[in-house]
Design a protein around this motif. Structure first.
Motif, PDB file in Angstrom:
ATOM      1  N   ILE A 544     -17.518 -37.778  39.385  1.00  0.00           N
ATOM      2  CA  ILE A 544     -17.080 -38.948  40.149  1.00  0.00           C
ATOM      3  C   ILE A 544     -18.079 -40.098  40.082  1.00  0.00           C
ATOM      4  CG2 ILE A 544     -15.763 -37.511  41.757  1.00  0.00           C
ATOM      5  CD1 ILE A 544     -18.003 -38.036  43.831  1.00  0.00           C
ATOM      6  N   VAL A 545     -19.168 -39.938  39.334  1.00  0.00           N
ATOM      7  CA  VAL A 545     -20.215 -40.958  39.293  1.00  0.00           C
ATOM      8  C   VAL A 545     -20.238 -41.641  37.938  1.00  0.00           C
ATOM      9  CG1 VAL A 545     -22.696 -41.412  39.463  1.00  0.00           C
ATOM     10  CG2 VAL A 545     -21.628 -39.730  40.989  1.00  0.00           C
ATOM     11  N   GLN A 546     -20.302 -42.958  37.967  1.00  0.00           N
ATOM     12  CA  GLN A 546     -20.526 -43.754  36.763  1.00  0.00           C
ATOM     13  C   GLN A 546     -21.803 -44.560  36.991  1.00  0.00           C
ATOM     14  OE1 GLN A 546     -19.625 -44.115  33.782  1.00  0.00           O
ATOM     15  NE2 GLN A 546     -19.250 -46.215  33.132  1.00  0.00           N
ATOM     16  N   PHE A 547     -22.829 -44.333  36.163  1.00  0.00           N
ATOM     17  CA  PHE A 547     -24.085 -45.081  36.281  1.00  0.00           C
ATOM     18  C   PHE A 547     -24.202 -46.059  35.117  1.00  0.00           C
ATOM     19  CE2 PHE A 547     -28.513 -45.720  35.044  1.00  0.00           C
ATOM     20  CZ  PHE A 547     -28.974 -46.368  36.192  1.00  0.00           C
ATOM     21  N   VAL A 548     -24.535 -47.310  35.435  1.00  0.00           N
ATOM     22  CA  VAL A 548     -24.676 -48.352  34.421  1.00  0.00           C
ATOM     23  C   VAL A 548     -25.948 -49.151  34.690  1.00  0.00           C
ATOM     24  CG1 VAL A 548     -23.671 -50.427  33.399  1.00  0.00           C
ATOM     25  CG2 VAL A 548     -22.181 -48.563  34.149  1.00  0.00           C
ATOM     26  N   PRO A 549     -26.907 -49.200  33.759  1.00  0.00           N
ATOM     27  CA  PRO A 549     -28.065 -50.088  33.907  1.00  0.00           C
ATOM     28  C   PRO A 549     -27.635 -51.535  33.644  1.00  0.00           C
ATOM     29  CG  PRO A 549     -28.468 -48.324  32.300  1.00  0.00           C
ATOM     30  CD  PRO A 549     -26.999 -48.377  32.546  1.00  0.00           C
ATOM     31  N   PHE A 550     -27.854 -52.402  34.602  1.00  0.00           N
ATOM     32  CA  PHE A 550     -27.385 -53.774  34.489  1.00  0.00           C
ATOM     33  C   PHE A 550     -28.035 -54.505  33.313  1.00  0.00           C
ATOM     34  CE2 PHE A 550     -27.526 -58.315  35.469  1.00  0.00           C
ATOM     35  CZ  PHE A 550     -26.194 -58.572  35.766  1.00  0.00           C
ATOM     36  N   ARG A 551     -29.274 -54.146  33.010  1.00  0.00           N
ATOM     37  CA  ARG A 551     -29.984 -54.879  31.953  1.00  0.00           C
ATOM     38  C   ARG A 551     -29.311 -54.737  30.594  1.00  0.00           C
ATOM     39  NH1 ARG A 551     -33.994 -50.830  33.295  1.00  0.00           N
ATOM     40  NH2 ARG A 551     -33.910 -49.049  31.845  1.00  0.00           N
ATOM     41  N   GLU A 552     -28.572 -53.652  30.393  1.00  0.00           N
ATOM     42  CA  GLU A 552     -27.890 -53.462  29.122  1.00  0.00           C
ATOM     43  C   GLU A 552     -26.677 -54.373  28.982  1.00  0.00           C
ATOM     44  OE1 GLU A 552     -26.989 -49.363  28.568  1.00  0.00           O
ATOM     45  OE2 GLU A 552     -29.093 -48.713  28.634  1.00  0.00           O
ATOM     46  N   LEU A 553     -26.220 -54.903  30.111  1.00  0.00           N
ATOM     47  CA  LEU A 553     -25.054 -55.794  30.090  1.00  0.00           C
ATOM     48  C   LEU A 553     -25.387 -57.169  30.646  1.00  0.00           C
ATOM     49  CD1 LEU A 553     -22.522 -53.158  31.430  1.00  0.00           C
ATOM     50  CD2 LEU A 553     -22.498 -54.120  29.133  1.00  0.00           C
ATOM     51  N   LYS A 554     -26.669 -57.459  30.716  1.00  0.00           N
ATOM     52  CA  LYS A 554     -27.117 -58.694  31.357  1.00  0.00           C
ATOM     53  C   LYS A 554     -26.555 -59.923  30.673  1.00  0.00           C
ATOM     54  CE  LYS A 554     -31.339 -60.487  33.477  1.00  0.00           C
ATOM     55  NZ  LYS A 554     -32.807 -60.264  33.635  1.00  0.00           N
ATOM     56  N   SER A 555     -26.454 -59.866  29.361  1.00  0.00           N
ATOM     57  CA  SER A 555     -25.961 -61.020  28.609  1.00  0.00           C
ATOM     58  C   SER A 555     -24.451 -60.996  28.416  1.00  0.00           C
ATOM     59  CB  SER A 555     -26.650 -61.090  27.233  1.00  0.00           C
ATOM     60  OG  SER A 555     -26.381 -59.908  26.487  1.00  0.00           O
ATOM     61  N   ALA A 556     -23.811 -59.964  28.908  1.00  0.00           N
ATOM     62  CA  ALA A 556     -22.358 -59.847  28.743  1.00  0.00           C
ATOM     63  C   ALA A 556     -21.638 -60.714  29.769  1.00  0.00           C
ATOM     64  CB  ALA A 556     -21.930 -58.392  28.881  1.00  0.00           C
ATOM     65  N   SER A 557     -20.384 -60.965  29.504  1.00  0.00           N
ATOM     66  CA  SER A 557     -19.570 -61.729  30.449  1.00  0.00           C
ATOM     67  C   SER A 557     -19.268 -60.879  31.678  1.00  0.00           C
ATOM     68  CB  SER A 557     -18.264 -62.153  29.783  1.00  0.00           C
ATOM     69  OG  SER A 557     -17.468 -61.018  29.500  1.00  0.00           O
ATOM     70  N   PRO A 558     -18.928 -61.508  32.805  1.00  0.00           N
ATOM     71  CA  PRO A 558     -18.534 -60.723  33.985  1.00  0.00           C
ATOM     72  C   PRO A 558     -17.383 -59.767  33.698  1.00  0.00           C
ATOM     73  CG  PRO A 558     -18.907 -63.011  34.595  1.00  0.00           C
ATOM     74  CD  PRO A 558     -18.982 -62.946  33.095  1.00  0.00           C
ATOM     75  N   ALA A 559     -16.442 -60.200  32.841  1.00  0.00           N
ATOM     76  CA  ALA A 559     -15.303 -59.328  32.502  1.00  0.00           C
ATOM     77  C   ALA A 559     -15.777 -58.093  31.753  1.00  0.00           C
ATOM     78  CB  ALA A 559     -14.280 -60.096  31.673  1.00  0.00           C
ATOM     79  N   ALA A 560     -16.733 -58.272  30.822  1.00  0.00           N
ATOM     80  CA  ALA A 560     -17.250 -57.129  30.058  1.00  0.00           C
ATOM     81  C   ALA A 560     -18.022 -56.187  30.966  1.00  0.00           C
ATOM     82  CB  ALA A 560     -18.134 -57.622  28.918  1.00  0.00           C
ATOM     83  N   LEU A 561     -18.767 -56.746  31.921  1.00  0.00           N
ATOM     84  CA  LEU A 561     -19.508 -55.921  32.876  1.00  0.00           C
ATOM     85  C   LEU A 561     -18.549 -55.078  33.708  1.00  0.00           C
ATOM     86  CD1 LEU A 561     -22.042 -55.054  34.473  1.00  0.00           C
ATOM     87  CD2 LEU A 561     -21.742 -57.116  35.871  1.00  0.00           C
ATOM     88  N   ALA A 562     -17.528 -55.718  34.247  1.00  0.00           N
ATOM     89  CA  ALA A 562     -16.556 -54.989  35.070  1.00  0.00           C
ATOM     90  C   ALA A 562     -15.855 -53.915  34.265  1.00  0.00           C
ATOM     91  CB  ALA A 562     -15.544 -55.974  35.663  1.00  0.00           C
ATOM     92  N   LYS A 563     -15.518 -54.224  33.020  1.00  0.00           N
ATOM     93  CA  LYS A 563     -14.821 -53.265  32.166  1.00  0.00           C
ATOM     94  C   LYS A 563     -15.666 -52.020  31.944  1.00  0.00           C
ATOM     95  CE  LYS A 563     -12.424 -53.004  27.715  1.00  0.00           C
ATOM     96  NZ  LYS A 563     -12.022 -53.764  26.509  1.00  0.00           N
ATOM     97  N   CYS A 564     -16.970 -52.207  31.717  1.00  0.00           N
ATOM     98  CA  CYS A 564     -17.856 -51.063  31.491  1.00  0.00           C
ATOM     99  C   CYS A 564     -18.056 -50.257  32.766  1.00  0.00           C
ATOM    100  CB  CYS A 564     -19.202 -51.564  30.951  1.00  0.00           C
ATOM    101  SG  CYS A 564     -20.416 -50.254  30.665  1.00  0.00           S
ATOM    102  N   VAL A 565     -18.268 -50.949  33.878  1.00  0.00           N
ATOM    103  CA  VAL A 565     -18.559 -50.280  35.139  1.00  0.00           C
ATOM    104  C   VAL A 565     -17.364 -49.479  35.641  1.00  0.00           C
ATOM    105  CG1 VAL A 565     -19.053 -50.691  37.575  1.00  0.00           C
ATOM    106  CG2 VAL A 565     -20.371 -51.886  35.832  1.00  0.00           C
ATOM    107  N   LEU A 566     -16.153 -50.000  35.446  1.00  0.00           N
ATOM    108  CA  LEU A 566     -14.957 -49.363  35.995  1.00  0.00           C
ATOM    109  C   LEU A 566     -14.241 -48.454  35.003  1.00  0.00           C
ATOM    110  CD1 LEU A 566     -13.545 -52.482  37.860  1.00  0.00           C
ATOM    111  CD2 LEU A 566     -14.565 -50.474  38.913  1.00  0.00           C
ATOM    112  N   ALA A 567     -14.853 -48.237  33.836  1.00  0.00           N
ATOM    113  CA  ALA A 567     -14.171 -47.531  32.752  1.00  0.00           C
ATOM    114  C   ALA A 567     -13.715 -46.127  33.138  1.00  0.00           C
ATOM    115  CB  ALA A 567     -15.078 -47.467  31.526  1.00  0.00           C
TER     116      ALA A 567
END
Length: 616
Positions: A544-567
C-alpha cells in the motif's frame, strides 16, 4: 513465521496489474440553448477538444440535432482515461450551418464549458453553465456530460434496421401543409436502453430517410455496455418518428425487445416487430400496427465471420470475463474489471501529513526546505499541489484533512506528531488543495520545528478512520494519505507495524521524500522489492506504500510528478476490493440526465452510469 502469519500471507490477493488506461464513454445533452436562427430553432452540435502541449486539439464532434434547443446527442465519445493525469476537456456548442464534418469556422458559437475528465468520471454526471466569449453566461444554457466506464467490456455489436409499411404521418394531419400532400413520412428510429429504475437512456438515433414508408437505415455499431449494460435480458425499446424540420416530430410507433430476443429471432429469420402506436390501438377497433420494423443484420465486431450465430456465450465472456478465477488469474469479484481509479463507486478521503522537524531548516532562512519564496514554491508546496489537484477530483466535497508532525505546537509547545495544521483538532479539514496551502503557510510561523521524524502516529490516525469504514462492510470510502518528509523515519519499527496493520484497510500511503537526504532505508517501506513485514514478522496483506524521492522529479512538470506518485494507487484499490469481495457501492445504480424531446416536447430522462469512481 507463526501459523497465523502464514494464514494471513496465504490470504493475500493475487497481484492485479495496474491498467495503463481505462476506456470511458461520454454522453452529452444540452438544455435551454440560445436560438440563433430567425425562422427556426438552432441546429446544435458539440465539438470536443483536449488540452495537449498547451493547446486545444479537436478530438471529435457529435451529430447535428436539427431545430432543437434541448438536444440529446446520440454520438458517444470514447476516451482513454488516466487516473494519475489531469486531462483537460473543452466542450463547444455550435449552431451548425452545414454538415458537421465541414468544420465549425462558419457556425454560430452557442457556448462552451471546460472541466477535467477526472471530474466527470468522479461525479458520473457533470452539469455546467455554457459560457460565451469573455466568460459571459449564454443565457440559461447548460451542458450535461455523463461518463460510463467500459474497461474490460470491449465487445461491440453492429445492428441494421429497416421498416415496412409505416404510417404516412404527412397525410394523417388534419390540415396537411401543401408540400405534405405530395410527400410521405421521413422516418428515423431511436433505440433506448431501459434502466433498472424504469428510466430510458438513448443508445442510438438513426439518420432520417426522406419520403419513404419502407426505409432502410444505415448500419450502426454500439458497445455492448452501451446497448444493454452487458445484460442480454435488459429491456430495450425502439421508437420510430416522422421527422419534422421544425423539431416537432410525429410519433409513428414503438416496440420493446431484449438483446437476447434479437439474437434468437435473427438466428431464426424472424427478427421483426410490430411498430405500435398505443393511442391508435385504443381508438381503432381493427388496428394492427403502424408498420413493421425488421432487424436486417446483426454482427459481433469481435467475432469475425459471425453473422447469423448467437453472441450469447461470447458476450458473457467479454462482459464478465472468464468463468473462474483460475481462468482469469485474478480474483472472481464483480467489481474487479481493471478499474483505473480509487474504488468503483468509492469516495476518496484525502489526508496530508507534513514534516515539521528541525532538519528542514529555519523557515526564515532561504536555504530551508520550508522557506516561503514569493516567486517560487518550495518542494513541499510543489509536491502538495501536483498530487492534491489530481486527488481532489475524486471526492464529493474536495476537502483535505491536513496534519503535521515533528513540531512543538501552541499553546504549551509540546511535541506532536499528528496535529491539525489549521489548529482546529475538532475539524482538521481544509477547503480544497488551496485551503491546505493556506493552512500550511499560516502554520509555519506558529510552530517550532523539532523532531523526531515519526510517521507512525499519522498513519495510525488515518488507519482508525479506515477501520471504521471497513466495519461497515461497504465499498463507499477509500483513504489516501500523502506524507511529505525530508528524512528517513526515525522509528522504522513503528512505521512498519502501522503500515502492515493498514494493509488490511481501505487505505493507500504515498510518501514523497523532499530534499537531498539519503532515502535508501525508506525503500523498505515500499513493497516493490519484497513483502514488507512488521517487527514481529507479520507480512503486509497488500503493498500500500508508494515512495518517491522528489529530487528525481524536480525538473519534471507537475503532471509528470502526479503521474509517478499516483501510479500504484489504482492497483492497490482494486486489490483491496478484491480481497474484501465487496461489490462497489453504486454498481448497477443510475443517475439522471436530460432526455430526448418527444414530439417536440423537452423532457428529462434518467441515464444509467457505471463509472469507475463515484461521488454520492
Amino acid at each position: 513465521m507463526s501459523a497465523g502469519s502464514e494464514r494471513r500471507a496465504a490470504a493475500a490477493p493475487r497481484a492485479v496489474p495496474a491498467p495503463r488506461a481505462s476506456r470511458v464513454e461520454l454522453r452529452l445533452s444540452c438544455r435551454h440553448l440560445l436560438d440563433r436562427d430567425p425562422l427556426t430553432k438552432s441546429d446544435p452540435s458539440v465539438l470536443l477538444l483536449l488540452r495537449s502541449q498547451n493547446q486545444w486539439v479537436q478530438v471529435d464532434r457529435t451529430e447535428v440535432v436539427r431545430s432543437s434547443l434541448h438536444p440529446v446527442f446520440s454520438k458517444v465519445f470514447t476516451l482513454d482515461y488516466y487516473f494519475e493525469e489531469v486531462q483537460k476537456l473543452r466542450f463547444e456548442v455550435y449552431d451548425t450551418r452545414g454538415p458537421s464534418d465541414l468544420g465549425y469556422q462558419d457556425d454560430d458559437f452557442l457556448g462552451g464549458m471546460e472541466c477535467t475528465l477526472g471530474q466527470i468520471v468522479a461525479q458520473k454526471k457533470v452539469t455546467r453553465a455554457l459560457l460565451l466569449r469573455f466568460g459571459r453566461n449564454a443565457g440559461k444554457s447548460t451542458i450535461t456530460v455523463t461518463a460510463e466506464d467500459i474497461s474490460g467490456n470491449n465487445g461491440y455489436v453492429e445492428l441494421s434496421f429497416r421498416a415496412r409499411k409505416l404510417d404516412d404521418k404527412d397525410q394523417a394531419q388534419p390540415l396537411p401543409l401543401l408540400q405534405d400532400l405530395f410527400s410521405k413520412s421521413d422516418p428515423f428510429l431511436e433505440l433506448y436502453r431501459v434502466n433498472d429504475d424504469g428510466s430510458e437512456q438513448l443508445v442510438y438515433r438513426t439518420e432520417v430517410v426522406k419520403d419513404n414508408l419502407s426505409p432502410v437505415w444505415e448500419p450502426f455499431k454500439v458497445s455492448l455496455n452501451n446497448l444493454c449494460s452487458c445484460e442480454e435480458t435488459r429491456p430495450l425499446k425502439c421508437l420510430v418518428w416522422d421527422h419534422d424540420s421544425r423539431g416537432k416530430h410525429d410519433f409513428i410507433g414503438e416496440f420493446s425487445t431484449t438483446f437476447e430476443e434479437m439474437q434468437k429471432a435473427f438466428g431464426e429469420d424472424q427478427a421483426q416487430w410490430d411498430c405500435v402506436n398505443a393511442k391508435y390501438r385504443q381508438k381503432k377497433r381493427n388496428y394492427k400496427n403502424s408498420g413493421v420494423v425488421i432487424l436486417a443484420d446483426l454482427k459481433g465486431s469481435l467475432f469475425p465471420g459471425l453473422h447469423h450465430g448467437r453472441l450469447s456465450d461470447s458476450l458473457h465472456r467479454e462482459c464478465t470475463g472468464p468463468s473462474t478465477p483460475a481462468e482469469s488469474g485474478r480474483p472472481a469479484h464483480p467489481g474487479c474489471n481493471s478499474e483505473p481509479g480509487p474504488g468503483p463507486g468509492a469516495d476518496v478521503q484525502k489526508w496530508v501529513a507534513i514534516d515539521f522537524t528541525a532538519s528542514n531548516g529555519d523557515p526564515r532562512n532561504s536555504c530551508s526546505l520550508h522557506y516561503i519564496n514569493p516567486f517560487q514554491p518550495n518542494e513541499y508546496l510543489q509536491a502538495l499541489v501536483a498530487v492534491g489537484e489530481i486527488c481532489q477530483d475524486y471526492d464529493s466535497d474536495k476537502r483535505f484533512s491536513a496534519l503535521g508532525f515533528g513540531a512543538r505546537i501552541p499553546p504549551k509547545y509540546e511535541v506532536s506528531h499528528d496535529f491539525a495544521i489549521n489548529f482546529n483538532p475538532e475539524d482538521d479539514e481544509c477547503e480544497g488543495i488551496q485551503g491546505v496551502v493556506e493552512a500550511y503557510r499560516n502554520c509555519l510561523p506558529r510552530v517550532q520545528l523539532y523532531g523526531p521524524t515519526n510517521v507512525a502516529p499519522v498513519i495510525s490516525k488515518v488507519a482508525r478512520m479506515a477501520a471504521a469504514e471497513k466495519s461497515t462492510g461497504e465499498a463507499s470510502q477509500y483513504y489516501i494519505l500523502l506524507v511529505l518528509t525530508d528524512g528517513v523515519v526515525t522509528n522504522m519499527a513503528d512505521a512498519r507495524e502501522a503500515i502492515v496493520r493498514a494493509s488490511y484497510l481501505p487505505m493507500s500511503i504515498i510518501i514523497v521524500g523532499v530534499g537531498n537526504a539519503d532515502f535508501t532505508d525508506m525503500q523498505t517501506l515500499d513493497g516493490d522489492e519484497g513483502v514488507l513485514r512488521s517487527p514481529r514478522g507479520e507480512p503486509a496483506l497488500r503493498d500500500i506504500v508508494q515512495f518517491v524521492p522528489f529530487r528525481e522529479l524536480k525538473s519534471a512538470s507537475p503532471a509528470a510528478l502526479a503521474k509517478c506518485v499516483l501510479a500504484e494507487v489504482p492497483r492497490q484499490v482494486v486489490e483491496y476490493f478484491s480481497y474484501r469481495e465487496l461489490p462497489p457501492r453504486g454498481l448497477g445504480t443510475h443517475t439522471h440526465d436530460a432526455g430526448p424531446e418527444r414530439a417536440g416536447q423537452p423532457g428529462v430522462r434518467p441515464v444509467s452510469v457505471s463509472s469507475t469512481l463515484g461521488v454520492p
